[in-house]
Design an enzyme around this catalytic site. Structure first.
Site: not given
Ligand code: M7G
Length: 331
Positions: A254-255, A259-260
């Site tokens: 993940p970034s 856990l999400h």
């Molecule tokens: P990830 O799998 O860690 O990485 O997912 P990715 O961004 O490379 O997919 C993190 C998820 O959280 C992504 O789908 C982002 O678009 C979402 N996300 C990130 N931020 C900083 C926020 C935020 O501030 N609010 C919301 N609602 N979503 C976010």
């Protein structure tokens, strides 16, 4: 998504002070472009020609052309009486052109995301780069990835804590279970405009802070995962998306190491769903409940990193110093 006027004018003010420096990358399929620039101290265009400094004046702006939304179009006037064309051709009964349709029903037609101040990690994430496969065995996880995860400052997931503590986005919460062990919050993902249901994209963020990635999951977390799976269905129903139209998955890597679970409409396809990153929640549940509780502690997990990713630099350093098996797939 509604946004209060104060927030809107703050964002407008920042965007008007954005000074473009470089295109980091672009993607024609998602019609998105990532721009690096600075936020100037005033909105007078002639001043502030400073280079972007990560963590200070650097800013990333993402411009994404929005899909047409049948819901909006159905309601509004779609007449083309104010159309303004830039280029055009005509042949027999066929004509084609580019321009601005100037149809109120089609506005807004672009989604803008801003990251400011942008850190070097944010810039690297969006810069066009080579992709590298790595094959992470449990031993390599312990030697390379885990120390990297342990070294991540909590500030990188401040936005997660802000959502969990309801300091931001609280008005957008679709579902919350406050239980500290099996609870989570579901909100619309930052990447979604909350308009086009075909692109529905929600994110469920767990309340507990000790689960950083897929690697931490065992069968003791099944109550959390079952709970999350069933409530994701409830949250998606609010947008008219039914359980058989949902794709639920966890990214590895993940970034953000908290856990999400990604909750999207199956119609949505994109880089985030690619093999080598997305692990379907149903398979995760199946692996830890039916195969082995420690499945994710024992599994070899291949994945793709960008050559500018901080984690890749740890892999590269490991490869240079180690006589172990190669960490990338060899033919
Ligand atoms: P990830 O799998 O860690 O990485 O997912 P990715 O961004 O490379 O997919 C993190 C998820 O959280 C992504 O789908 C982002 O678009 C979402 N996300 C990130 N931020 C900083 C926020 C935020 O501030 N609010 C919301 N609602 N979503 C976010």
């Amino acid at each position: 998504m509604d946004c209060n006027t104060a927030t809107l004018s703050e964002i407008e003010d920042l965007l008007r002070r954005f000074r473009f420096k470089e295109v980091l990358s672009d993607d024609t399929s998602s019609k998105t472009i990532w721009l690096l620039g600075t936020i100037a101290t005033t909105n007078v265009t002639s001043v502030d020609d400073e280079p972007p400094v990560p963590g200070q004046n650097a800013a990333i702006v993402v411009l994404e052309r929005l899909a047409f939304s049948p819901q909006t179009i159905a309601k509004a006037d779609c007449s083309l009486d104010s159309v303004l064309l830039a280029t055009g051709e005509r042949n027999d009964v066929y004509a084609w052109a580019t321009g601005d349709a100037r149809v109120a029903a089609l506005k807004p037609d672009v989604r803008i995301a801003l990251t400011y101040p942008a850190t070097q990690k944010h810039i690297d994430k969006h810069r066009r780069q080579q992709r590298k496969w790595v094959c992470e065995t449990p031993e390599l996880y312990a030697k390379v990835t885990k120390p990297f995860i342990d070294s991540q400052p909590a500030s990188r997931i401040q936005w997660v804590y802000n959502i969990l503590s309801k300091q931001v986005e609280s008005e957008h919460i679709l579902f919350e279970d406050p239980d500290p062990e099996r609870g989570f919050v579901i909100v619309p993902d930052l990447k979604w405009d909350a308009t086009n249901m075909d692109n529905m994209y929600l994110v469920a963020i767990v309340h507990r802070h000790d689960l950083r990635s897929l690697r931490d999951l065992t069968n003791s977390h099944l109550p959390l995962l079952y709970n999350l799976r069933s409530k994701a269905v409830v949250a998606a129903q609010k947008y008219g998306v039914s359980s058989d139209q949902l794709r639920l998955y966890i990214h590895y890597q993940p970034s953000y190491y908290h856990l999400h679970v990604h909750i999207t409409n199956v119609l949505l396809e994109g880089k985030g769903m690619l093999a080598g990153r997305a692990h379907l929640l149903d398979s995760v549940i199946d692996n830890i409940s039916n195969i082995a509780s420690d499945y994710y502690q024992r599994a070899t997990i291949p994945y793709v990193l960008g050559s500018s990713d901080e984690l890749w630099s740890h892999w590269a350093a490991h490869q240079n110093t180690s006589s172990d098996e190669p960490t990338t797939i060899s033919t």
